[in-house]
Design a protein around this motif. Structure first.
Motif, PDB file in Angstrom:
ATOM      1  N   ARG A   1      -9.166  -0.192  -1.882  1.00  0.00           N
ATOM      2  CA  ARG A   1     -10.026   0.911  -2.141  1.00  0.00           C
ATOM      3  C   ARG A   1     -11.475   0.446  -1.886  1.00  0.00           C
ATOM      4  O   ARG A   1     -12.316   1.162  -1.093  1.00  0.00           O
ATOM      5  CB  ARG A   1      -9.768   1.613  -3.642  1.00  0.00           C
ATOM      6  N   CYS A   2     -11.722  -0.651  -2.321  1.00  0.00           N
ATOM      7  CA  CYS A   2     -13.001  -1.357  -2.060  1.00  0.00           C
ATOM      8  C   CYS A   2     -13.275  -1.717  -0.619  1.00  0.00           C
ATOM      9  O   CYS A   2     -14.213  -1.480  -0.281  1.00  0.00           O
ATOM     10  CB  CYS A   2     -13.378  -2.496  -3.136  1.00  0.00           C
ATOM     11  N   LEU A   3     -12.306  -2.146  -0.049  1.00  0.00           N
ATOM     12  CA  LEU A   3     -11.963  -2.472   1.401  1.00  0.00           C
ATOM     13  C   LEU A   3     -12.527  -1.425   2.259  1.00  0.00           C
ATOM     14  O   LEU A   3     -13.222  -1.252   3.380  1.00  0.00           O
ATOM     15  CB  LEU A   3     -10.913  -3.220   1.722  1.00  0.00           C
ATOM     16  N   VAL A   4     -11.735  -0.149   2.021  1.00  0.00           N
ATOM     17  CA  VAL A   4     -12.038   1.077   2.826  1.00  0.00           C
ATOM     18  C   VAL A   4     -13.308   1.547   2.608  1.00  0.00           C
ATOM     19  O   VAL A   4     -13.923   1.995   3.717  1.00  0.00           O
ATOM     20  CB  VAL A   4     -10.776   1.993   2.219  1.00  0.00           C
TER      21      VAL A   4
ATOM     22  N   ILE B   1      -9.122   3.904   8.978  1.00  0.00           N
ATOM     23  CA  ILE B   1      -8.073   4.857   8.808  1.00  0.00           C
ATOM     24  C   ILE B   1      -6.748   3.989   8.466  1.00  0.00           C
ATOM     25  O   ILE B   1      -5.791   4.333   7.649  1.00  0.00           O
ATOM     26  CB  ILE B   1      -7.703   5.311  10.107  1.00  0.00           C
ATOM     27  N   ILE B   2      -6.754   2.708   9.175  1.00  0.00           N
ATOM     28  CA  ILE B   2      -5.324   2.032   9.062  1.00  0.00           C
ATOM     29  C   ILE B   2      -5.024   1.428   7.628  1.00  0.00           C
ATOM     30  O   ILE B   2      -4.080   1.725   6.724  1.00  0.00           O
ATOM     31  CB  ILE B   2      -5.528   0.862   9.857  1.00  0.00           C
TER      32      ILE B   2
ATOM     33  N   LEU C   1       3.008   5.947  10.126  1.00  0.00           N
ATOM     34  CA  LEU C   1       1.560   6.067  10.287  1.00  0.00           C
ATOM     35  C   LEU C   1       0.967   5.031  10.788  1.00  0.00           C
ATOM     36  O   LEU C   1      -0.028   5.094  11.648  1.00  0.00           O
ATOM     37  CB  LEU C   1       1.175   6.171   8.851  1.00  0.00           C
ATOM     38  N   LEU C   2       1.508   3.663  10.528  1.00  0.00           N
ATOM     39  CA  LEU C   2       0.750   2.702  11.210  1.00  0.00           C
ATOM     40  C   LEU C   2       1.420   2.416  12.327  1.00  0.00           C
ATOM     41  O   LEU C   2       0.502   2.055  13.542  1.00  0.00           O
ATOM     42  CB  LEU C   2       1.022   1.405  10.260  1.00  0.00           C
ATOM     43  N   LEU C   3       2.643   2.138  12.526  1.00  0.00           N
ATOM     44  CA  LEU C   3       3.189   1.640  14.066  1.00  0.00           C
ATOM     45  C   LEU C   3       2.907   3.012  14.937  1.00  0.00           C
ATOM     46  O   LEU C   3       2.853   2.574  16.112  1.00  0.00           O
ATOM     47  CB  LEU C   3       4.829   1.618  13.839  1.00  0.00           C
TER      48      LEU C   3
ATOM     49  N   ILE D   1      -7.896  14.356   6.329  1.00  0.00           N
ATOM     50  CA  ILE D   1      -9.220  14.763   6.913  1.00  0.00           C
ATOM     51  C   ILE D   1      -9.601  13.748   7.926  1.00  0.00           C
ATOM     52  O   ILE D   1     -10.136  14.076   9.018  1.00  0.00           O
ATOM     53  CB  ILE D   1     -10.331  15.168   5.775  1.00  0.00           C
ATOM     54  N   LEU D   2      -9.743  12.575   7.364  1.00  0.00           N
ATOM     55  CA  LEU D   2     -10.384  11.420   8.173  1.00  0.00           C
ATOM     56  C   LEU D   2      -9.487  11.098   9.351  1.00  0.00           C
ATOM     57  O   LEU D   2     -10.012  10.999  10.590  1.00  0.00           O
ATOM     58  CB  LEU D   2     -10.591  10.088   7.395  1.00  0.00           C
ATOM     59  N   SER D   3      -8.434  11.045   9.147  1.00  0.00           N
ATOM     60  CA  SER D   3      -7.437  10.742  10.347  1.00  0.00           C
ATOM     61  C   SER D   3      -7.297  11.864  11.429  1.00  0.00           C
ATOM     62  O   SER D   3      -7.348  11.532  12.601  1.00  0.00           O
ATOM     63  CB  SER D   3      -5.684  10.565   9.974  1.00  0.00           C
ATOM     64  N   THR D   4      -7.522  13.098  11.000  1.00  0.00           N
ATOM     65  CA  THR D   4      -7.620  14.138  11.893  1.00  0.00           C
ATOM     66  C   THR D   4      -8.898  13.997  12.658  1.00  0.00           C
ATOM     67  O   THR D   4      -8.585  13.950  14.178  1.00  0.00           O
ATOM     68  CB  THR D   4      -7.415  15.594  11.425  1.00  0.00           C
TER      69      THR D   4
END
Length: 448
Positions: A278-281, A303-304, A62-64, A322-325
């Motif tokens: 979670r707070c960072l997001v 997203i990351i 997902l990240l790379l 949902i968000l990544s799409t």
């Protein structure tokens, strides 16, 4: 390359330098991903122990293989992977309880790219709560907190030292005001040329619709000379026609107000490193939705880190899908030439297919829902599938109908507004999940 007046300079040596510099700096991101994967629990494995059931493997892909980083850095050309690497290093070190090293990484990141100041509240509150305040039991039952001045001084020394090294030369040459004016360009207007899919895209389109409706009904407007100029696709200041125009202060206040519940939740319920992420997001979400002159690429800051939570929680996985799409689809206009269309479509479909397959394997959904994608409801699935006809029109029918010149900005407008609905919905859903977790923690504390 450094001659400012030498516009459109594109020697092969320059192109080679740019591409190699992105590839080399991406090594930091790769190392940060490895460090974060070490922190991820391996508890969620399928019975067959397949790769798709390994949360660390899924997270690494997902990240790379992140679609946004691939097209923005390696085709559009920027250094978001390098910056994301520093962000993930700071998160990884904090999750590993290497607090000072994590603070150092974030201080360096903040001086590389000031946009990360929006997630600084999550770092500040968590470091104060978990590092400067130490919690212990007194008399075996009553909890009390002690504050460490030395730990606060250590954090302050790191931040001041890095900032001093970064801004010291500009202060010495009396150029600090010029630097600050470049960092906060309020003259560029509320939105970028291509609207980021946030709250202001919805606000702009509402103003446009109201203006057109008032014009059809021959109603008089206070700004009768203004014709919703924000749909011209230009970087500039503009006034709304019907709704109130938005100054920078309003965007700042809205951003702060929507961040406050997140940082309060982190301070009150603690919750460890996952609560910190979670707070960072949520801080990144709020700044993207309500910030001034937000660039569409800032969606990657949400997203990351959200990827870390998605592999551990089914509710967060739902938000991530949902968000990544919609977030990654909103980056399509960055690659606008016909020869780039097959590249972005293939990359997007491959990455999106992997996310759905992997999340479904990690978080086995109970029962089958009629005509719905894994982990999503019928309406959520229908909304994401709606990206297909949207793409068909914006990249095909709009040109075939001969509207490219008359309504040049329409495809961008449609993409931005449609994706803004998805991003806003995912933000509300993620905030709701956070509040529910806070209630669960509160009930548990009362019982204990």
């Amino acid at each position: 390359m450094l001659d400012v007046s030498n516009l459109n300079y594109d020697s092969q040596a320059t192109i080679l330098f740019q591409r190699l510099s992105v590839i080399v700096t991406d090594l930091l991101f790769a190392y940060a991903v490895k460090e974060c994967c070490l922190f991820v629990s391996h508890a969620k494995k399928s019975a067959a122990s397949s790769l798709f059931g390994d949360s660390s493997f899924v997270l690494s892909v997902l990240l790379l293989g992140n679609f946004g980083l691939l097209i923005v850095d390696h085709i559009h050309f920027q250094y978001n992977g390098f910056l994301s690497g520093m962000l993930m290093m700071s998160i990884g070190r904090i999750c590993q309880d290497r607090i000072l090293e994590g603070a150092l990484w974030f201080a360096v990141l903040l001086n590389f790219k000031h946009i990360y100041i929006y997630v600084a509240p999550a770092f500040i509150i968590y470091l104060l709560r978990s590092y400067c305040f130490t919690e212990s039991n007194k008399d075996g039952s009553v909890k009390w907190f002690s504050f460490s001045i030395l730990r606060l001084a250590a954090l302050g020394f790191i931040v001041i030292s890095v900032t001093g090294i970064s801004f010291g030369p500009f202060i010495a040459m009396n150029q600090l005001p010029q630097v600050l004016s470049r960092l906060f360009p309020f003259k560029r207007g509320l939105c970028h040329a291509y609207w980021a899919p946030n709250f202001w895209a919805l606000y702009n389109i509402a103003d446009k619709v109201l203006f057109l409706g008032a014009s059809k009904l021959s109603l008089s407007l206070s700004n009768s000379t203004i014709s919703a100029s924000m749909t011209g696709g230009l970087v500039q200041e503009f006034q709304h026609s019907v709704l109130s125009s938005v100054p920078p202060l309003v965007t700042f206040i809205l951003t702060v107000l929507t961040i406050l519940p997140a940082v309060y939740h982190l301070w009150r319920y603690s919750g460890g490193s996952k609560a910190f992420i979670r707070c960072l997001v949520l801080c990144a979400y709020s700044s993207f939705l309500f910030g001034w002159h937000v660039h569409e690429k800032a969606i990657l800051i949400i997203i990351i880190p959200l990827s870390l939570l998605a592999v551990a929680s089914v509710n967060d996985a739902r938000v991530f899908l949902i968000l990544s799409t919609v977030g990654h689809y909103s980056l399509f206009p960055l690659l606008f030439t016909p020869k780039e269309t097959p590249i972005k479509v293939c990359l997007f479909c491959t990455y999106t297919l992997f996310t759905f397959l992997a999340m479904n394997r990690l978080h086995k959904s109970k029962g089958k829902r009629f005509f719905s994608l894994p982990l999503l409801s019928f309406l959520e699935s229908l909304f994401l599938i709606g990206l297909i006809p949207l793409f068909v029109y914006t990249d095909g029918l709009h040109i075939l109908l001969g509207l490219s010149e008359k309504l040049a900005f329409l495809p961008l407008l449609m993409t931005s507004v449609y994706c803004a609905l998805g991003v806003t919905y995912s933000w509300v859903l993620f905030y709701w999940n956070t509040i529910q977790q806070g209630k669960a923690v509160s009930i548990h504390l009362k019982k204990s």
